[in-house]
Scaffold this active site. Sequence first.
Site, short mmCIF file in Angstrom:
data_model
loop_
_atom_site.label_atom_id
_atom_site.label_comp_id
_atom_site.label_asym_id
_atom_site.label_seq_id
_atom_site.Cartn_x
_atom_site.Cartn_y
_atom_site.Cartn_z
N HIS A 79 0.85 -1.19 0.00
CA HIS A 79 0.00 0.00 0.00
C HIS A 79 0.89 1.24 0.00
CE1 HIS A 79 -3.78 2.16 0.65
NE2 HIS A 79 -3.09 2.97 1.43
N ASP A 95 -7.81 -2.04 4.31
CA ASP A 95 -6.44 -1.62 4.58
C ASP A 95 -6.17 -1.46 6.08
OD1 ASP A 95 -6.13 -1.50 1.83
OD2 ASP A 95 -6.57 0.64 1.73
N LEU A 101 42.74 37.94 -11.98
CA LEU A 101 42.79 39.37 -11.67
C LEU A 101 43.98 40.05 -12.35
CD1 LEU A 101 41.86 38.97 -7.89
CD2 LEU A 101 40.33 39.30 -9.85
N CYS A 161 45.72 40.35 -20.51
CA CYS A 161 45.92 40.14 -19.08
C CYS A 161 47.32 39.64 -18.74
CB CYS A 161 44.86 39.19 -18.54
SG CYS A 161 44.65 37.70 -19.51
N LYS A 191 43.22 56.88 -19.27
CA LYS A 191 44.08 56.28 -18.23
C LYS A 191 45.49 56.03 -18.76
CE LYS A 191 40.55 54.08 -15.34
NZ LYS A 191 40.02 52.79 -14.82
#
Length: 904
Positions: free
Chosen positions: A106, A142, A676, A709, A759
Amino acid sequence: MKIAVIGQSLFGQEVYCHLRKEGHEVVGVFTVPDKDGKADPLGLEAEKDGVPVFKFSRWRAKGQALPEVVAKYQALGAELNVLPFCSQFIPMEIINAPQHGSIIYHPSLLPRHRGASAINWTLIHGDKKGGFSIFWADDGLDTGDLLLQKECEVLPDDTVSTLYNRFLFPEGIKGMVQAVRLIAEGKAPRLPQPEEGATYEGIQKKETAKIDWDQPAEAIHNWIRGNDKVPGAWTEACEPLQKLTFFNSTLNTSGLVPEGDALPIPGAHRPGVVTKAGLILFGNDDKMLLVKNIQLEDGKMILASNFFKGAASSALELTEAELVTAEAVRSAWQRILPNVLEVEDSTDFFKSGAASVDVVRLVEEVKELCDGLELENEDVYMATTFGDFIQLLVRKLRGDDEEGECSIDYVEMAVNKRTLHMPHQLFIGGAFVDAEGAKTFETINPTDGSVICRVSLAQVTDVDKAVAAAKDAFENGRWGKISARDRGRLLYRLADLMEQHQEELATIEALDAGAVYTLALKTHVGMSIQTFRYFAGWCDKIQGSTIPINQARPNRNLTLTRKEPVGVCGIIIPWNYPLMMLSWKTAACLAAGNTVVIKPAQVTPLTALKFAELTLKAGIPKGVVNILPGSGSLVGQRLSDHPDVRKIGFTGSTEVGKHIMKSCAMSNVKKVSLELGGKSPLIIFADCDLNKAVQMGMSSVFFNKGENCIAAGRLFVEDSIHDEFVRRVVQEVRKMKVGNPLDRDTDHGPQNHHAHLMKLMEYCQRGVKEGATLVCGGNQIPRPGFFFEPTVFTDVEDHMFIAKEESFGPVMIISRFADGDVDAVLSRANATEFGLASGVFTRDINKALYVSDKLQAGTVFVNTYNKTDVAAPFGGFKQSGFGKDLGEAALNEYLRVKTVTFEY
């Protein structure tokens, strides 16, 4: 033991097979009569094994057991009745006949949810725990004594199908076998069921499944999912009223905004809203739930997001090969539907007698016919007629989107002897959409300073929508269900499409980023294609390991590891290599099985958006890739803070990287990798090949306009060759052609954007002010656009600003070092908080090995420079970050390791 199996379905079939494997003798199988010419799977399996099969339409009449049925049963001599799943009422004369009685399965934790539809009621009541009971059979109420129970957690979005498939089916089979084993060993308990907490509910029927809207959203969600598939929770809606049945409900509405077309629902707290994600409904607590599928009155199932879109697009015209496939699929339908004389386009799968088990069979047959095409059970429910099913199938085979062609509002521009078609909106959930409030910004052509177009500017709410789309695609979508090999196939297809559009992508890169076209073809785009092909090959090779551990004597242990995707990833990329940096991170992220929200640099968004279009064409499922042009302070910050993002990959400045790392820690301790800033030293010894050192030294600084980078931020040249090296470098610099990046003979294009140009001018002015010698360059070129002269500084001392900080531009910084003083120059080269890359030129292999060992950088080039490859890991030391792009190591940035230990 001698066992009689009484029941039906695949569950009954599996229990039967496992009992036989355990060595039990199944003396007879009692199942339901054939339906529409099809036998039940349990009976079919038993007949194959030569086990007697009985198909009684009923076992009793007028409350009394039928004598002929009882006689046939008793002749078998069963010692135990096993009822795995039985829809018939079995008389007590049969239940009590065997020596050991009868046990029955069940699907609830008795005494809760006695009666039929127990799984439905577990969900409808919002139970947090579910499970199954195996009990000694009684008179059908049941209430029999318990033998065994097992429980599981009910997940918030579980349906009858998911709960059954995840736990009740596989664990129920094991439980039935375990129960029989306990009986055979004489250890089976009989535990009376408590009456406390007992409930009894009847069969859920269509007429009783109407939704009551006067309750909270969670209760409405539970009602819908508890009635999912059968009988289906329904309501009346629209004008004029029509009956709509809702399926696939979820309370996961994070990031969803109830904006769209209103759907009037009588009795509802508020009208429903049809959105791109589905139908948003509201409880009387004003909270939301989302429904993804709707069944119309005529039985047709549609995506809820398509409710107001009317009929589907016109039918596809099939190729000869597709017609052959369609006929093969027609034959499969004919086999599954034996009572249908001829399968026509109008033949409805379910109205022709198909059941849920036939859906599984059809899906598996189609997968076999179509070379492993990923098809889901849901697809069959969405296209129930043969004609609709073939249309759906062909669209999938072609890689078309199941919801039709995506609408793209292109910016068109005639450039480089071609017409560019450039998307300019946000890309969220597989669609190009305007930003919140229709906000936009101008993206500028650095060659002449003109506006290329206006691009949608993502807001915080857009980030939430994109993350929600990525999360849904990861947790519920096709991406997480397809095999790793199929995932690789999609990435290969994406790489092929990038190659087909290579010239267009390179032109956009030149237009938007100022990249020299010939370099963009080879590096910006060429290496992007290589990256996706490389990681596509890794998809089906991501694997864990088995680990010997101390055994739990007298038992034994097995420990293994699994490498799993982390979930939704945020990727924040820089402006110097817009497409290549996207590819380095995204390819590894997708290969690992994650979904992603990408924030391209605000000044260079266009190749990322073109990439988004190509993911659609490649068949990457919706929501897997999302792209949000916008500001770092808004979009990048929200991604770093978002609780549903589990990983951030960032390339950019050290200052911003530190801030992202802090946000990742403070939000949900999300995984993070950072590439970074750098100030990469290049040491050139007097014993080098000087011609090569000059050539590579030029490349180390001026490659990609110095916007690189790993550019050599400082060259250390041994004293005895210093002057000659400088002379040759200046000679080469003066040969460089600075000009339009689309001209094929251009060596050096414009700097990426105006602020960066300013810059660079300040950087050079500071170098001169501190006493460095400006040998050449140092000024803006007087012409339209953002052009800067290739620049060379000498006599740069260690304390100077330009000796310590990177320019990220075409500025060569040269310092002397004393002849033979290897350790001193190494000390100077390492006297920086950066450690991204480095290089050395020497013919002395011992010196090369010594210097490469001592340099504190993630990459060391020896007698070369800029030689990166998709198979070689790339990443920095110290304040240049941590984590790797490229190579096998990159995959680990987007995976988590799970340890699983068994005892047996």
